[in-house]
Design a protein around this motif. Structure first.
Motif, PDB file in Angstrom:
ATOM      1  N   UNK A 115      -2.202   3.870   7.691  1.00  0.00           N
ATOM      2  CA  UNK A 115      -2.104   2.553   8.192  1.00  0.00           C
ATOM      3  C   UNK A 115      -3.125   2.183   9.312  1.00  0.00           C
ATOM      4  N   UNK A 116      -3.404   3.238  10.175  1.00  0.00           N
ATOM      5  CA  UNK A 116      -4.464   2.894  11.078  1.00  0.00           C
ATOM      6  C   UNK A 116      -5.797   2.726  10.486  1.00  0.00           C
ATOM      7  N   UNK A 117      -5.874   3.687   9.352  1.00  0.00           N
ATOM      8  CA  UNK A 117      -7.453   3.390   8.777  1.00  0.00           C
ATOM      9  C   UNK A 117      -7.412   2.626   7.826  1.00  0.00           C
ATOM     10  N   UNK A 161      -5.176  -4.804  15.270  1.00  0.00           N
ATOM     11  CA  UNK A 161      -4.580  -3.440  15.334  1.00  0.00           C
ATOM     12  C   UNK A 161      -5.209  -2.618  16.287  1.00  0.00           C
ATOM     13  N   UNK A 162      -4.412  -2.540  17.442  1.00  0.00           N
ATOM     14  CA  UNK A 162      -4.912  -1.670  18.579  1.00  0.00           C
ATOM     15  C   UNK A 162      -4.358  -0.255  18.579  1.00  0.00           C
ATOM     16  N   UNK A 163      -5.446   0.863  18.672  1.00  0.00           N
ATOM     17  CA  UNK A 163      -4.930   2.204  18.721  1.00  0.00           C
ATOM     18  C   UNK A 163      -6.213   2.964  19.240  1.00  0.00           C
ATOM     19  N   UNK A 197      -1.330   5.935  23.450  1.00  0.00           N
ATOM     20  CA  UNK A 197      -1.732   6.940  22.324  1.00  0.00           C
ATOM     21  C   UNK A 197      -0.884   6.491  20.979  1.00  0.00           C
ATOM     22  N   UNK A 198      -0.449   5.368  20.941  1.00  0.00           N
ATOM     23  CA  UNK A 198       0.294   4.871  19.742  1.00  0.00           C
ATOM     24  C   UNK A 198      -0.562   3.641  19.387  1.00  0.00           C
ATOM     25  N   UNK A 199      -0.163   2.925  18.355  1.00  0.00           N
ATOM     26  CA  UNK A 199      -0.658   1.864  17.872  1.00  0.00           C
ATOM     27  C   UNK A 199       0.186   0.575  18.167  1.00  0.00           C
ATOM     28  N   UNK A 202       1.020  -1.268  -0.096  1.00  0.00           N
ATOM     29  CA  UNK A 202      -0.295   0.067   0.030  1.00  0.00           C
ATOM     30  C   UNK A 202       0.594   1.258   0.115  1.00  0.00           C
ATOM     31  N   UNK A 203       2.228   1.331  -0.169  1.00  0.00           N
ATOM     32  CA  UNK A 203       2.954   2.272  -0.399  1.00  0.00           C
ATOM     33  C   UNK A 203       3.055   3.283   0.985  1.00  0.00           C
ATOM     34  N   UNK A 204       3.201   2.476   2.055  1.00  0.00           N
ATOM     35  CA  UNK A 204       3.195   3.125   3.287  1.00  0.00           C
ATOM     36  C   UNK A 204       4.669   3.295   4.001  1.00  0.00           C
ATOM     37  N   UNK A 205       5.115   4.118   4.424  1.00  0.00           N
ATOM     38  CA  UNK A 205       6.514   4.276   4.886  1.00  0.00           C
ATOM     39  C   UNK A 205       6.476   3.941   6.449  1.00  0.00           C
TER      40      UNK A 205
END
Length: 263
Positions: free
Chosen positions: A67-69, A80-82, A92-94, A28-31
């Motif tokens: 990423x979260x979305x 995935x926990x966030x 406050x982070x994933x 997904x081209x996520x850094x």
């Protein structure tokens, strides 16, 4: 439940999580970047620091939000926990977790979580040093209140902590409002020359480093497999750890304290 006592077994679960993140980000081209002790281990040891047993990643804020979305589990194995995805989750982070496992950490006992990989957003920070210090101080204070409101059943039952927790519970401010304040403090509206992990784990002057370090990603080997990290990793490591190729004294080798189980 069956205890996971072998560190190699626990690391194997974490590596599977890391490979899942790498797969999704590449598709997904996520850094993302190996960071903190994970990056240090990759550079100095080619993998885990011998006494370490966790994996940390950074994502630039835009990539983190995507990423979260967008992350979805195709195997039915990962969670995935966030804060915006997980009710009563107080970090406050994933974290990407293995839902077949359960962990008990020193910091809390009342919230179920599996063996995980930490994913921290990177945010721009003000170039004014005194403002930066004030924001870091305020975030730490707000997070203490936020954590006591979100997760009242902590391990520390000392009279002072019980009293403080009770006061926080009675404060007429909802946890969702506190979380929004924390997010507002993390976001810097305009790009600057400096970035930082602005979650409760990261805010410190020492934790800030030049934004130019994360303008590109590069390949790096971790435990015999190829992952990604920031192009300016040498400067990041130098600012964070000093002479990072030198082993610290044994009394400074931090070990995480938790128990892990197969559900």
């Amino acid at each position: 439940m069956k205890a996971i006592t072998d560190i190699k077994e626990r690391r194997g679960i974490q590596m599977y999580l890391l490979e899942e993140i790498h797969r999704f980000c590449q598709e997904h081209h996520i850094v993302y970047y190996l960071s903190s002790g994970t990056l240090l281990g990759a550079v100095r040891h080619g993998g885990y620091i011998p006494w370490d047993d966790d994996i940390d990643l950074y994502m630039p804020r835009e990539s983190y939000e995507r990423f979260v979305k967008e992350y979805t589990d195709t195997e039915g194995r990962f969670t995935l926990m966030e804060p915006r995805r997980s009710k009563h989750y107080f970090y406050t982070f994933a974290k990407l977790t293995d839902s077949r496992t359960m962990m008990v950490e020193d910091s809390y006992t009342s919230y179920p979580i599996g063996v995980y990989v930490d994913i921290f957003p990177l945010d721009y920070v003000t170039e004014c040093l005194w403002k930066r210090r004030w924001i870091f101080w305020l975030k730490r204070k707000l997070f203490c209140i936020y954590a006591d409101k979100c997760l009242p059943l902590l391990v520390d039952y000392s009279p002072w902590h019980v009293f403080k927790r009770g006061v926080c519970q009675l404060m007429p401010v909802r946890a969702s409002v506190l979380r929004k304040w924390l997010m507002d403090l993390a976001f810097h509206k305009q790009p600057t020359r400096w970035v930082c992990n602005m979650t409760e784990v990261g805010p410190s002057v020492k934790g800030c480093f030049p934004a130019e370090c994360v303008t590109e990603d590069v390949d790096i080997i971790f435990e015999g497999k190829c992952f990604k990290t920031m192009k300016g990793f040498t400067e990041y490591l130098s600012r964070t750890y000093g002479d990072y190729m030198k082993l610290p004294p044994e009394n400074q080798r931090q070990i995480h304290h938790f128990e892990a189980y197969w559900r």
